[in-house]
Every structure is written in C-alpha cells, then in structure tokens.
Design a protein around this motif. Structure first.
Motif, PDB file in Angstrom:
ATOM      1  N   TRP A   1       1.199  -1.414  -0.121  1.00  0.00           N
ATOM      2  CA  TRP A   1      -0.081   0.114  -0.165  1.00  0.00           C
ATOM      3  C   TRP A   1       0.802   1.151   0.112  1.00  0.00           C
ATOM      4  N   PHE A   2       1.745   1.669   0.837  1.00  0.00           N
ATOM      5  CA  PHE A   2       2.414   2.718   0.742  1.00  0.00           C
ATOM      6  C   PHE A   2       3.202   2.508  -0.830  1.00  0.00           C
ATOM      7  N   GLN A   3       3.748   1.695  -1.606  1.00  0.00           N
ATOM      8  CA  GLN A   3       4.192   1.163  -2.665  1.00  0.00           C
ATOM      9  C   GLN A   3       3.160   1.948  -3.624  1.00  0.00           C
ATOM     10  N   ALA A   4       2.052   1.487  -3.676  1.00  0.00           N
ATOM     11  CA  ALA A   4       0.975   2.164  -4.466  1.00  0.00           C
ATOM     12  C   ALA A   4       0.958   3.586  -4.231  1.00  0.00           C
ATOM     13  N   LEU A   5       1.188   4.787  -2.547  1.00  0.00           N
ATOM     14  CA  LEU A   5       1.318   5.598  -2.668  1.00  0.00           C
ATOM     15  C   LEU A   5       1.908   6.300  -3.494  1.00  0.00           C
ATOM     16  N   GLU A   6       2.958   6.183  -2.865  1.00  0.00           N
ATOM     17  CA  GLU A   6       4.386   6.608  -2.956  1.00  0.00           C
ATOM     18  C   GLU A   6       4.650   6.374  -5.614  1.00  0.00           C
ATOM     19  N   ASP A   7       3.754   5.275  -5.880  1.00  0.00           N
ATOM     20  CA  ASP A   7       3.880   5.325  -7.336  1.00  0.00           C
ATOM     21  C   ASP A   7       2.839   5.941  -8.213  1.00  0.00           C
ATOM     22  N   GLY A   8       1.414   6.407  -6.781  1.00  0.00           N
ATOM     23  CA  GLY A   8       0.136   6.896  -7.114  1.00  0.00           C
ATOM     24  C   GLY A   8       0.539   8.214  -7.661  1.00  0.00           C
TER      25      GLY A   8
END
Length: 76
Positions: free
Chosen positions: A28-35
């Motif tokens: 989820w953290f990676q999704a936020l950073e990639d979003g």
C-alpha cells in the motif's frame, strides 16, 4: 474537517489491513508512492478509495500510517 480515530483504533485498523485487503502495508505504501502526486492527505485517501476500492477507514489508516512512517524516517 476530518475526524481522526484514536491512536488505538488506528493501530487496530492497520493490523487488520493486510488480511482485509489481501495486501501487506508495504504494498500500500508503494502504491501511494507510485500513484499521483497528491499533496493533501484527504486527496490521497480519496485516490485509494477510488482506485483500489477501499473503505474510507482503511484508506485513511494507510495514508496516516504512511505519513507517520515517512516522518519517523526523516528524523532518524
């Protein structure tokens, strides 16, 4: 104005996220950073809700925890 859950409630939500969503917090953290580059926390919550079909409570807990962890890394 956004109401935040107590720290105890937040901790309980974060603990349930991997089981409830099927994804660990790191993803989820990676999704936020990639979003998208959204600055306001509520925009990030809305993006998670819309893009990943999360409840408001889980999306808010993910964003809040991400902010907390990033802040603690910046002071380390």
């Amino acid at each position: 104005m956004s109401l935040r859950p107590s720290e105890e409630t937040h901790t309980q939500l974060v603990a349930r996220i991997p089981q409830a969503t099927g994804r660990p917090m790191a993803e989820w953290f990676q999704a936020l950073e990639d979003g998208p580059s959204l600055l306001r926390q509520e925009e990030r919550v809305d993006w998670l809700r819309t893009e990943h079909d999360l409840s408001h409570a889980y999306a808010q807990a993910i964003v809040h925890e991400h902010v907390k962890q990033k802040a603690s890394r910046s002071f380390s």
